[in-house]
Design an enzyme around this catalytic site. Structure first.
Site, PDB file in Angstrom:
ATOM      1  N   ASP A 100       0.832  -1.196   0.000  1.00  0.00           N
ATOM      2  CA  ASP A 100       0.000   0.000   0.000  1.00  0.00           C
ATOM      3  C   ASP A 100       0.867   1.248   0.000  1.00  0.00           C
ATOM      4  O   ASP A 100       0.628   2.180  -0.749  1.00  0.00           O
ATOM      5  CB  ASP A 100      -0.977   0.011   1.178  1.00  0.00           C
ATOM      6  CG  ASP A 100      -0.305  -0.125   2.538  1.00  0.00           C
ATOM      7  OD1 ASP A 100       0.898  -0.470   2.606  1.00  0.00           O
ATOM      8  OD2 ASP A 100      -0.991   0.089   3.554  1.00  0.00           O
ATOM      9  N   ASP A 103       7.443   3.792   2.955  1.00  0.00           N
ATOM     10  CA  ASP A 103       8.032   5.008   3.519  1.00  0.00           C
ATOM     11  C   ASP A 103       9.475   4.711   3.916  1.00  0.00           C
ATOM     12  O   ASP A 103      10.366   4.877   3.113  1.00  0.00           O
ATOM     13  CB  ASP A 103       7.176   5.607   4.642  1.00  0.00           C
ATOM     14  CG  ASP A 103       6.649   4.596   5.638  1.00  0.00           C
ATOM     15  OD1 ASP A 103       7.334   3.594   5.920  1.00  0.00           O
ATOM     16  OD2 ASP A 103       5.547   4.821   6.143  1.00  0.00           O
ATOM     17  N   PHE A 152       1.016  11.801   6.951  1.00  0.00           N
ATOM     18  CA  PHE A 152       0.238  10.609   7.259  1.00  0.00           C
ATOM     19  C   PHE A 152      -1.044  10.593   6.422  1.00  0.00           C
ATOM     20  O   PHE A 152      -1.734  11.607   6.319  1.00  0.00           O
ATOM     21  CB  PHE A 152      -0.109  10.558   8.748  1.00  0.00           C
ATOM     22  CG  PHE A 152      -0.705   9.249   9.157  1.00  0.00           C
ATOM     23  CD1 PHE A 152       0.094   8.134   9.322  1.00  0.00           C
ATOM     24  CD2 PHE A 152      -2.066   9.137   9.353  1.00  0.00           C
ATOM     25  CE1 PHE A 152      -0.469   6.911   9.670  1.00  0.00           C
ATOM     26  CE2 PHE A 152      -2.634   7.920   9.709  1.00  0.00           C
ATOM     27  CZ  PHE A 152      -1.832   6.812   9.871  1.00  0.00           C
TER      28      PHE A 152
END
Length: 175
Positions: A100, A103, A152
Site C-alpha cells: 500500500d 516510507d 500521514f
C-alpha cells in the site's frame, strides 16, 4: 473527515487512483506477458490496491497474501513482526510484492532479504504510495502509483489505528 481523534482532508480521489492502477497493470501486463508472476500482497493495507490491480492484470498469474506490521498509531515502530507467512514455493518464480505504501522501506527490505533466500527468479515491487523523503534503504521500486510527501494518509486500505481503510479516496492528516 474525522477518524477517531484526527482530522483528514481529501488528498487523492478514487478516479486518479483507478486511472493510475490501470497504468501500472498495463506495464505489468507488458513485462510479464509470458512469465506467470506470483503477486505477494502485504496485508492489511494493500488489500484494496491488490484487488483493483488484479482486476486489471490480464497475464496468467497467482496471488498470495502475507501479513506483517511495523506501525502503531501514525508512526512506524521500525520493528517488523511477521504475523502470517508465505506458504507458496517461490523458487524460480517471478514475484511482485504489492504494498500500500513504502516510507522507510524497513518492511520491504526485510521481506526482500527473506524472499531472496528462497531462490525466486526475480523480485519487483508495486506500491500505491511512495514517500521517497523518508526511505532508509536502497530499494528498486519498479511500479509506483504516487510519490507523496512525508504526511500521514488514510483510506483506500490505509488506516489510522485500524480505522479509515474502507474509504475509496485517500485522505491526508490535517496538521
Amino acid at each position: 473527515m474525522k477518524i477517531e481523534d484526527k482530522e483528514f482532508k481529501l488528498y487523492i480521489d478514487r478516479d486518479k487512483i483507478s486511472s493510475r492502477i490501470g497504468e501500472i497493470a498495463q506495464a505489468i501486463n507488458e513485462h510479464y506477458k509470458d512469465k506467470n508472476p506470483l503477486f505477494v500482497a502485504i496485508m492489511n493495507g494493500s488489500f484494496m490496491f491488490a484487488s483493483d490491480l488484479m482486476k486489471k492484470v490480464d497475464v496468467r498469474s497467482e496471488i498470495t497474501f502475507i501479513k506483517v506490521t511495523s506501525y502503531e498509531a501514525t508512526q512506524s515502530t521500525g520493528n517488523i513482526k511477521e504475523l502470517i507467512g508465505l506458504q507458496e514455493n517461490i523458487f524460480k518464480r517471478n514475484l511482485i510484492i504489492v504494498e500500500d505504501i513504502v516510507d522507510t522501506g524497513n518492511t520491504l527490505n526485510h521481506l526482500i532479504s527473506e524472499f531472496k533466500e528462497l531462490g525466486p527468479q526475480s523480485i519487483e515491487v508495486a506500491t500505491l504510495l511512495f514517500k521517497p523523503d523518508v526511505l532508509k534503504h536502497e530499494l528498486a521500486i519498479k511500479y509506483v502509483g504516487f510519490e507523496i510527501p512525508n504526511k500521514f494518509v488514510v483510506g483506500y486500505g490505509l488506516d489510522y489505528d485500524g480505522y479509515g481503510r474502507n474509504q475509496e479516496d485517500i485522505y491526508q492528516l490535517v496538521n
